[in-house]
Design a protein around this motif. Structure first.
Motif, PDB file in Angstrom:
ATOM      1  N   THR A  23      22.383 -26.367 -55.142  1.00 33.92           N
ATOM      2  CA  THR A  23      23.585 -26.145 -55.940  1.00 33.92           C
ATOM      3  C   THR A  23      23.606 -24.688 -56.368  1.00 33.92           C
ATOM      4  OG1 THR A  23      22.499 -26.750 -58.028  1.00 33.92           O
ATOM      5  CG2 THR A  23      23.613 -28.518 -56.842  1.00 33.92           C
ATOM      6  N   LEU A  24      24.773 -24.098 -56.336  1.00 31.46           N
ATOM      7  CA  LEU A  24      24.975 -22.718 -56.774  1.00 31.46           C
ATOM      8  C   LEU A  24      26.176 -22.693 -57.699  1.00 31.46           C
ATOM      9  CD1 LEU A  24      24.580 -20.919 -53.345  1.00 31.46           C
ATOM     10  CD2 LEU A  24      22.908 -20.963 -55.183  1.00 31.46           C
ATOM     11  N   GLU A  34      23.546 -19.180 -60.714  1.00 32.20           N
ATOM     12  CA  GLU A  34      22.478 -20.131 -61.014  1.00 32.20           C
ATOM     13  C   GLU A  34      22.249 -21.004 -59.793  1.00 32.20           C
ATOM     14  OE1 GLU A  34      24.067 -22.064 -64.460  1.00 32.20           O
ATOM     15  OE2 GLU A  34      23.571 -20.372 -65.765  1.00 32.20           O
ATOM     16  N   ALA A  35      20.987 -21.099 -59.358  1.00 34.36           N
ATOM     17  CA  ALA A  35      20.659 -21.852 -58.150  1.00 34.36           C
ATOM     18  C   ALA A  35      19.649 -22.947 -58.457  1.00 34.36           C
ATOM     19  CB  ALA A  35      20.077 -20.916 -57.099  1.00 34.36           C
ATOM     20  N   ALA A  36      19.823 -24.081 -57.807  1.00 34.63           N
ATOM     21  CA  ALA A  36      18.864 -25.178 -57.846  1.00 34.63           C
ATOM     22  C   ALA A  36      18.703 -25.678 -56.418  1.00 34.63           C
ATOM     23  CB  ALA A  36      19.350 -26.295 -58.756  1.00 34.63           C
ATOM     24  N   LEU A  37      17.458 -25.744 -55.942  1.00 31.27           N
ATOM     25  CA  LEU A  37      17.172 -26.197 -54.586  1.00 31.27           C
ATOM     26  C   LEU A  37      16.303 -27.445 -54.683  1.00 31.27           C
ATOM     27  CD1 LEU A  37      16.816 -22.796 -54.657  1.00 31.27           C
ATOM     28  CD2 LEU A  37      17.221 -23.315 -52.283  1.00 31.27           C
ATOM     29  N   PHE A  38      16.453 -28.349 -53.713  1.00 27.67           N
ATOM     30  CA  PHE A  38      15.797 -29.642 -53.802  1.00 27.67           C
ATOM     31  C   PHE A  38      14.995 -29.962 -52.552  1.00 27.67           C
ATOM     32  CE2 PHE A  38      19.474 -29.532 -56.483  1.00 27.67           C
ATOM     33  CZ  PHE A  38      19.041 -30.107 -57.663  1.00 27.67           C
ATOM     34  N   HIS A  39      13.893 -30.702 -52.742  1.00 24.39           N
ATOM     35  CA  HIS A  39      13.109 -31.230 -51.622  1.00 24.39           C
ATOM     36  C   HIS A  39      13.922 -32.324 -50.938  1.00 24.39           C
ATOM     37  CE1 HIS A  39       9.284 -29.226 -52.510  1.00 24.39           C
ATOM     38  NE2 HIS A  39       9.466 -29.511 -53.785  1.00 24.39           N
ATOM     39  N   ASP A  40      13.479 -32.749 -49.768  1.00 23.42           N
ATOM     40  CA  ASP A  40      14.160 -33.813 -49.027  1.00 23.42           C
ATOM     41  C   ASP A  40      14.256 -35.107 -49.834  1.00 23.42           C
ATOM     42  OD1 ASP A  40      14.521 -32.168 -46.864  1.00 23.42           O
ATOM     43  OD2 ASP A  40      12.785 -32.913 -45.761  1.00 23.42           O
ATOM     44  N   ASN A  41      13.286 -35.348 -50.739  1.00 21.46           N
ATOM     45  CA  ASN A  41      13.283 -36.584 -51.529  1.00 21.46           C
ATOM     46  C   ASN A  41      14.183 -36.497 -52.767  1.00 21.46           C
ATOM     47  OD1 ASN A  41      11.785 -34.957 -53.219  1.00 21.46           O
ATOM     48  ND2 ASN A  41       9.965 -36.250 -53.229  1.00 21.46           N
ATOM     49  N   GLU A  47      14.270 -23.371 -59.009  1.00 20.22           N
ATOM     50  CA  GLU A  47      15.441 -23.060 -59.816  1.00 20.22           C
ATOM     51  C   GLU A  47      15.324 -21.630 -60.312  1.00 20.22           C
ATOM     52  OE1 GLU A  47      15.826 -25.387 -63.407  1.00 20.22           O
ATOM     53  OE2 GLU A  47      13.660 -25.477 -63.654  1.00 20.22           O
ATOM     54  N   GLY A  48      16.467 -20.966 -60.361  1.00 20.30           N
ATOM     55  CA  GLY A  48      16.499 -19.583 -60.807  1.00 20.30           C
ATOM     56  C   GLY A  48      17.892 -19.010 -60.646  1.00 20.30           C
ATOM     57  N   THR A  49      17.988 -17.671 -60.690  1.00 23.85           N
ATOM     58  CA  THR A  49      19.286 -17.020 -60.604  1.00 23.85           C
ATOM     59  C   THR A  49      19.255 -15.840 -59.633  1.00 23.85           C
ATOM     60  OG1 THR A  49      18.737 -15.672 -62.543  1.00 23.85           O
ATOM     61  CG2 THR A  49      20.036 -17.659 -62.939  1.00 23.85           C
ATOM     62  N   TYR A  50      20.455 -15.525 -59.133  1.00 23.64           N
ATOM     63  CA  TYR A  50      20.691 -14.347 -58.303  1.00 23.64           C
ATOM     64  C   TYR A  50      21.637 -13.430 -59.061  1.00 23.64           C
ATOM     65  CZ  TYR A  50      19.245 -17.148 -54.249  1.00 23.64           C
ATOM     66  OH  TYR A  50      18.563 -17.916 -53.354  1.00 23.64           O
TER      67      TYR A  50
END
Length: 120
Positions: A23-24, A34-41, A47-50
């Motif tokens: 999610t961005l 704001e970024a949130a990245l997820f594992h396959d599960n 999580e962090g920011t650009y």
């Protein structure tokens, strides 16, 4: 606005190879993405920011596939800065970065300790 959308799209492409779900969201108050990245599960991976230029900015945190924190550190305009912490099993590594280069590493081990009660 077109420039911001282009940067968000670029950020999506950058992480599309490593993560299936992300999610961005542009924070209009801080002007950071704001970024949130997820594992396959489905468990959060990072999580962090650009910044608007698409470079990592601020605090980034990484988690393993069970949701346990594995790393936390700071970026300034895409460059690792300050203290970073890495957890693995019973070990904590404290790494000091200076302009994206490792300046110092400290290793902390959580040794098992036992409390013994002595009675008279």
């Amino acid at each position: 606005m077109k420039k911001i959308l282009t940067l968000v799209a670029l950020a999506c492409i950058t992480f599309s190879f490593a993560q299936k779900k992300k999610t961005l969201k542009l924070n209009k108050d801080t002007n950071l993405i704001e970024a949130a990245l997820f594992h396959d599960n489905g468990v959060m991976s990072q999580e962090g920011t650009y910044n608007i230029q698409g470079k990592l900015e601020g605090t980034w945190t990484s988690y393993n596939q069970f949701g346990k924190k594995t790393a936390v550190g700071e970026y300034t305009n895409g460059v690792k800065t300050g203290k970073w912490f890495f957890w693995a099993d019973n070990t904590l590594k404290e790494v000091d970065y200076d302009n994206n280069r490792i300046a110092k590493v400290s290793l902390w081990k959580n040794e098992e300790k036992q409390v013994v009660a002595i009675r008279d």
